[in-house]
Design a protein around this motif. Structure first.
Motif, PDB file in Angstrom:
ATOM      1  N   GLY A 154      84.028   0.511 -35.025  1.00  0.00           N
ATOM      2  CA  GLY A 154      83.535  -0.326 -36.621  1.00  0.00           C
ATOM      3  C   GLY A 154      82.469  -1.036 -35.612  1.00  0.00           C
ATOM      4  O   GLY A 154      81.434  -1.210 -34.388  1.00  0.00           O
ATOM      5  N   ALA A 155      81.799  -2.112 -36.589  1.00  0.00           N
ATOM      6  CA  ALA A 155      80.244  -2.516 -36.418  1.00  0.00           C
ATOM      7  C   ALA A 155      80.987  -4.033 -37.280  1.00  0.00           C
ATOM      8  O   ALA A 155      80.775  -3.714 -38.781  1.00  0.00           O
ATOM      9  CB  ALA A 155      78.846  -1.808 -36.944  1.00  0.00           C
ATOM     10  N   VAL A 159      72.132   1.649 -29.061  1.00  0.00           N
ATOM     11  CA  VAL A 159      70.864   1.079 -29.258  1.00  0.00           C
ATOM     12  C   VAL A 159      70.006   1.873 -30.336  1.00  0.00           C
ATOM     13  O   VAL A 159      70.052   0.589 -31.655  1.00  0.00           O
ATOM     14  CB  VAL A 159      69.997   0.790 -28.309  1.00  0.00           C
ATOM     15  CG1 VAL A 159      68.963   0.632 -28.372  1.00  0.00           C
ATOM     16  CG2 VAL A 159      70.520   0.233 -26.802  1.00  0.00           C
ATOM     17  N   ALA A 160      70.414   2.887 -30.593  1.00  0.00           N
ATOM     18  CA  ALA A 160      69.529   4.214 -31.760  1.00  0.00           C
ATOM     19  C   ALA A 160      70.853   3.116 -33.101  1.00  0.00           C
ATOM     20  O   ALA A 160      69.945   3.369 -33.843  1.00  0.00           O
ATOM     21  CB  ALA A 160      69.229   5.211 -31.349  1.00  0.00           C
ATOM     22  N   LEU A 161      71.472   3.225 -32.601  1.00  0.00           N
ATOM     23  CA  LEU A 161      72.984   3.481 -33.781  1.00  0.00           C
ATOM     24  C   LEU A 161      71.949   1.385 -34.729  1.00  0.00           C
ATOM     25  O   LEU A 161      72.311   1.606 -36.092  1.00  0.00           O
ATOM     26  CB  LEU A 161      73.617   3.475 -33.869  1.00  0.00           C
ATOM     27  CG  LEU A 161      75.042   2.869 -34.772  1.00  0.00           C
ATOM     28  CD1 LEU A 161      74.477   3.880 -36.106  1.00  0.00           C
ATOM     29  CD2 LEU A 161      76.318   3.756 -34.706  1.00  0.00           C
ATOM     30  N   ALA A 162      71.959   0.722 -33.725  1.00  0.00           N
ATOM     31  CA  ALA A 162      72.060   0.152 -33.974  1.00  0.00           C
ATOM     32  C   ALA A 162      70.171  -0.481 -34.514  1.00  0.00           C
ATOM     33  O   ALA A 162      70.787  -0.957 -35.322  1.00  0.00           O
ATOM     34  CB  ALA A 162      72.152  -1.723 -33.001  1.00  0.00           C
ATOM     35  N   LYS A 163      69.838   0.491 -34.553  1.00  0.00           N
ATOM     36  CA  LYS A 163      68.321   0.375 -35.135  1.00  0.00           C
ATOM     37  C   LYS A 163      68.485   0.705 -36.369  1.00  0.00           C
ATOM     38  O   LYS A 163      67.950   0.350 -36.996  1.00  0.00           O
ATOM     39  CB  LYS A 163      67.280   0.670 -33.426  1.00  0.00           C
ATOM     40  CG  LYS A 163      65.950   0.719 -34.514  1.00  0.00           C
ATOM     41  CD  LYS A 163      65.322   1.100 -33.649  1.00  0.00           C
ATOM     42  CE  LYS A 163      64.062   1.554 -33.546  1.00  0.00           C
ATOM     43  NZ  LYS A 163      63.187   2.561 -34.589  1.00  0.00           N
ATOM     44  N   LYS A 164      68.989   1.598 -36.354  1.00  0.00           N
ATOM     45  CA  LYS A 164      69.368   2.039 -37.748  1.00  0.00           C
ATOM     46  C   LYS A 164      70.204   1.373 -38.338  1.00  0.00           C
ATOM     47  O   LYS A 164      69.477   1.060 -40.118  1.00  0.00           O
ATOM     48  CB  LYS A 164      69.713   3.591 -36.935  1.00  0.00           C
ATOM     49  CG  LYS A 164      69.897   4.799 -38.610  1.00  0.00           C
ATOM     50  CD  LYS A 164      68.391   5.933 -38.239  1.00  0.00           C
ATOM     51  CE  LYS A 164      67.923   6.524 -39.574  1.00  0.00           C
ATOM     52  NZ  LYS A 164      67.356   7.036 -39.554  1.00  0.00           N
ATOM     53  N   LEU A 165      70.965   1.140 -38.390  1.00  0.00           N
ATOM     54  CA  LEU A 165      71.754   0.368 -39.268  1.00  0.00           C
ATOM     55  C   LEU A 165      71.255  -0.860 -39.911  1.00  0.00           C
ATOM     56  O   LEU A 165      71.411  -1.258 -40.710  1.00  0.00           O
ATOM     57  CB  LEU A 165      73.256  -0.536 -38.297  1.00  0.00           C
ATOM     58  CG  LEU A 165      74.173   0.940 -38.113  1.00  0.00           C
ATOM     59  CD1 LEU A 165      75.018   0.486 -37.236  1.00  0.00           C
ATOM     60  CD2 LEU A 165      74.743   1.488 -39.669  1.00  0.00           C
ATOM     61  N   SER A 204      70.229  -8.296 -38.977  1.00  0.00           N
ATOM     62  CA  SER A 204      68.805  -8.059 -37.533  1.00  0.00           C
ATOM     63  C   SER A 204      69.896  -7.839 -36.544  1.00  0.00           C
ATOM     64  O   SER A 204      69.314  -7.386 -35.469  1.00  0.00           O
ATOM     65  CB  SER A 204      68.352  -9.682 -37.585  1.00  0.00           C
ATOM     66  OG  SER A 204      69.456 -10.817 -37.301  1.00  0.00           O
ATOM     67  N   LYS A 205      71.629  -7.646 -36.619  1.00  0.00           N
ATOM     68  CA  LYS A 205      71.685  -7.446 -35.284  1.00  0.00           C
ATOM     69  C   LYS A 205      72.926  -6.406 -35.317  1.00  0.00           C
ATOM     70  O   LYS A 205      73.922  -6.815 -36.807  1.00  0.00           O
ATOM     71  CB  LYS A 205      72.039  -8.487 -34.197  1.00  0.00           C
ATOM     72  CG  LYS A 205      70.768  -9.136 -33.804  1.00  0.00           C
ATOM     73  CD  LYS A 205      70.411  -9.700 -32.324  1.00  0.00           C
ATOM     74  CE  LYS A 205      69.604  -9.852 -31.734  1.00  0.00           C
ATOM     75  NZ  LYS A 205      69.229 -10.291 -30.795  1.00  0.00           N
ATOM     76  N   VAL A 206      73.772  -5.864 -34.465  1.00  0.00           N
ATOM     77  CA  VAL A 206      74.878  -5.215 -34.879  1.00  0.00           C
ATOM     78  C   VAL A 206      75.936  -5.955 -34.101  1.00  0.00           C
ATOM     79  O   VAL A 206      75.838  -5.794 -32.402  1.00  0.00           O
ATOM     80  CB  VAL A 206      74.542  -4.373 -35.052  1.00  0.00           C
ATOM     81  CG1 VAL A 206      75.987  -3.264 -34.568  1.00  0.00           C
ATOM     82  CG2 VAL A 206      73.372  -3.714 -36.157  1.00  0.00           C
ATOM     83  N   PHE A 207      77.136  -5.456 -33.832  1.00  0.00           N
ATOM     84  CA  PHE A 207      78.057  -6.077 -33.256  1.00  0.00           C
ATOM     85  C   PHE A 207      79.240  -4.513 -32.747  1.00  0.00           C
ATOM     86  O   PHE A 207      80.059  -5.200 -34.527  1.00  0.00           O
ATOM     87  CB  PHE A 207      79.362  -6.938 -32.934  1.00  0.00           C
ATOM     88  CG  PHE A 207      79.805  -7.405 -32.142  1.00  0.00           C
ATOM     89  CD1 PHE A 207      79.566  -7.931 -30.585  1.00  0.00           C
ATOM     90  CD2 PHE A 207      81.594  -7.057 -32.204  1.00  0.00           C
ATOM     91  CE1 PHE A 207      80.673  -7.825 -29.296  1.00  0.00           C
ATOM     92  CE2 PHE A 207      82.381  -7.015 -31.219  1.00  0.00           C
ATOM     93  CZ  PHE A 207      82.095  -7.563 -29.855  1.00  0.00           C
ATOM     94  N   ALA A 240      76.691   7.863 -30.599  1.00  0.00           N
ATOM     95  CA  ALA A 240      75.807   9.414 -30.523  1.00  0.00           C
ATOM     96  C   ALA A 240      76.559   9.909 -31.415  1.00  0.00           C
ATOM     97  O   ALA A 240      75.648  10.852 -32.592  1.00  0.00           O
ATOM     98  CB  ALA A 240      76.462  10.661 -29.617  1.00  0.00           C
ATOM     99  N   THR A 241      77.663   9.837 -32.329  1.00  0.00           N
ATOM    100  CA  THR A 241      78.060  10.498 -33.490  1.00  0.00           C
ATOM    101  C   THR A 241      77.488   9.728 -34.624  1.00  0.00           C
ATOM    102  O   THR A 241      77.460  10.535 -35.939  1.00  0.00           O
ATOM    103  CB  THR A 241      79.765  11.189 -33.552  1.00  0.00           C
ATOM    104  OG1 THR A 241      80.317  10.342 -33.358  1.00  0.00           O
ATOM    105  CG2 THR A 241      80.017  12.067 -32.441  1.00  0.00           C
ATOM    106  N   GLY A 242      77.833   8.699 -34.860  1.00  0.00           N
ATOM    107  CA  GLY A 242      77.483   7.335 -34.953  1.00  0.00           C
ATOM    108  C   GLY A 242      76.427   7.806 -35.989  1.00  0.00           C
ATOM    109  O   GLY A 242      75.828   7.364 -36.847  1.00  0.00           O
ATOM    110  N   LEU A 243      75.069   8.166 -35.267  1.00  0.00           N
ATOM    111  CA  LEU A 243      73.783   8.048 -34.973  1.00  0.00           C
ATOM    112  C   LEU A 243      73.551   9.288 -35.991  1.00  0.00           C
ATOM    113  O   LEU A 243      73.166   9.153 -36.891  1.00  0.00           O
ATOM    114  CB  LEU A 243      72.515   8.874 -34.018  1.00  0.00           C
ATOM    115  CG  LEU A 243      71.410   8.602 -33.977  1.00  0.00           C
ATOM    116  CD1 LEU A 243      70.711   6.992 -34.653  1.00  0.00           C
ATOM    117  CD2 LEU A 243      70.760   8.187 -32.657  1.00  0.00           C
TER     118      LEU A 243
END
Ligand SMILES: Cc1ncc(COP(=O)(O)O)c(C=O)c1O
Length: 392
Positions: A257-258, A81-87, A94-97, A286-289
């Motif tokens: 990936g995203a 969730v934290a990484l999606a928000k950051k992206l 507006s959203k991430v998969f 976690a590492t993505g963040l």
């Protein structure tokens, strides 16, 4: 038997391995089993953007592994969730998969754009892609990849994908229609030798996408996340994609990936339409963040731009002295140096002298160093590169 021989014996022979056995990585360097030190000028093909063994990445792995490694998509997880928000905060989306790889991010995009097309008209299924593009190895990614030598043995591929030459506005005009649901592009084609799209072509894509209501998918698996000197390569242009795919450096060395999706299209895929067991794994996120925190930092962005300018200058100096270099292309720290048939010789001489280089499209030295590489390390590369150019 050493690991190189064991690899040949037990692993399917689909890769061309370099004859080096790596023991560890630290910063911009890899060390082999004999403790020989190599300057890593391609960072696992644009994956290790923060170099090797970055302390914040290691800390994030330790911290996350104390809680849980995997939950399944039945639960939300704090790090994804934290990484999606950051992206989202740093892009048009507006959203991430989340996925595990670049090709899977492109598969998700393929499904989304086909479904989008069908919501308008059952005939709106055509997809435009570019010759010499590279979008991955699964059937969707391979069908988009406009390179016959990767595709031929595996046909039939996914239908209704039309390839045109990059930067050919006339060719684009002949294939656009209301039956097109999307175009897939790399802002700079990486695998085909660091080949940028030009502004006329980008403008034409913008115009025709609006006219025929098709979506623009930017595959930023290689160009994304500050590789070109901006967080996303589309920021260098007036094009804003509807969908963007990422992978490579996103997980900081772990598979991640995203697909980033703009608000207008965030509801096309519904529950059950798409999914993955591991995509958005809590550890990779976690590492993505950490990766996103580091690479979206304005000091880091300026430092990459500064090092890019420096490296381009040094390379241009070499080009003026050594005719074997015929062209230098790219942006940021994604640079292609055209050296013709000498590329593989240069690569071998470089690793003998302790520098790891990547060759793509047979004739291009593709530089993708860690983004936090130091200037003195760039000097080391330039000095060794020059010593090789003198001999070829
Ligand atoms: C632009 C681009 N798209 C997609 C891919 C495929 O990514 P992956 O190997 O993670 O599936 C790559 C890999 O090199 C790439 O460069």
């Amino acid at each position: 038997m050493n690991d190189f021989n064991l690899d040949q014996k037990y692993i399917l022979n689909t890769y061309k391995r370099l004859p080096i056995e790596i023991k560890k990585g630290r910063g911009s360097y890899l060390y082999d089993i004999n403790n020989k030190k190599y300057l890593d000028m391609f960072a696992g093909i644009a994956v290790s953007s923060l170099g090797h063994h970055h302390p914040k990445i290691i800390k994030a792995i330790k911290k996350q592994s104390k809680n849980y490694l995997h939950l399944s998509n039945y639960y939300t997880s704090k790090t994804s969730v934290a990484l999606a928000k950051k992206l989202v905060e740093h892009s048009f989306a507006s959203k991430v998969f989340f996925t595990n790889s670049g090709t899977e991010a492109n598969e998700a995009a393929l499904k989304l754009v086909r479904k989008y097309g069908k919501t308008i008209d059952s005939k709106k299924t055509k997809i435009i892609a570019l010759h010499e593009a590279f979008h991955g190895r699964t059937y969707g990614g391979l069908s988009l990849t406009g390179q016959p030598h990767y595709q031929e043995a595996f046909k039939p591929l996914i239908p209704d994908i039309i390839h045109i030459q990059r930067n050919d506005v006339k060719a684009l005009e002949t294939v656009v229609s209301d039956d097109v649901c999307a175009i897939f592009i790399e802002m700079i084609q990486g695998e085909s030798g660091v080949q940028p799209l030009d502004s006329d072509f980008i403008n034409a894509i913008n115009i025709y996408a609006k006219k025929h209501q098709f979506l623009i998918v930017a595959d930023e698996v290689q160009t994304g996340l500050l590789r070109t000197g901006k967080l996303f390569a589309y920021e260098h242009t007036n094009l804003v994609p509807d969908i963007l795919t990422l992978a490579k450096s996103l997980g900081g060395g772990l598979p991640l990936g995203a697909m980033l999706v703009s608000r207008l299209y965030e509801d096309i895929l519904k529950p059950g339409d798409h999914g993955t067991t591991f995509g958005g794994n809590p550890l990779s996120c976690a590492t993505g963040l950490v990766v996103m925190q580091e690479l979206s930092n304005s000091k880091m962005i300026l430092a990459v731009q500064d090092k890019s300018e420096y490296l381009f200058q040094q390379l241009e100096n070499l080009k003026s002295k050594y005719p074997v270099i015929t062209e230098i292309r790219g942006k940021g720290l994604m640079i292609g140096v055209e050296v013709g048939q000498k590329a593989l010789d240069i690569q071998v001489k470089a690793y003998e002298l302790g520098v790891l280089l990547n060759v793509t499209h047979q004739t291009v030295i593709r530089l993708l160093p860690p983004l936090n590489i130091h200037k003195k390390e760039l000097d080391q590369f330039i000095n060794i590169f020059e010593s090789i150019l003198k001999t070829v």
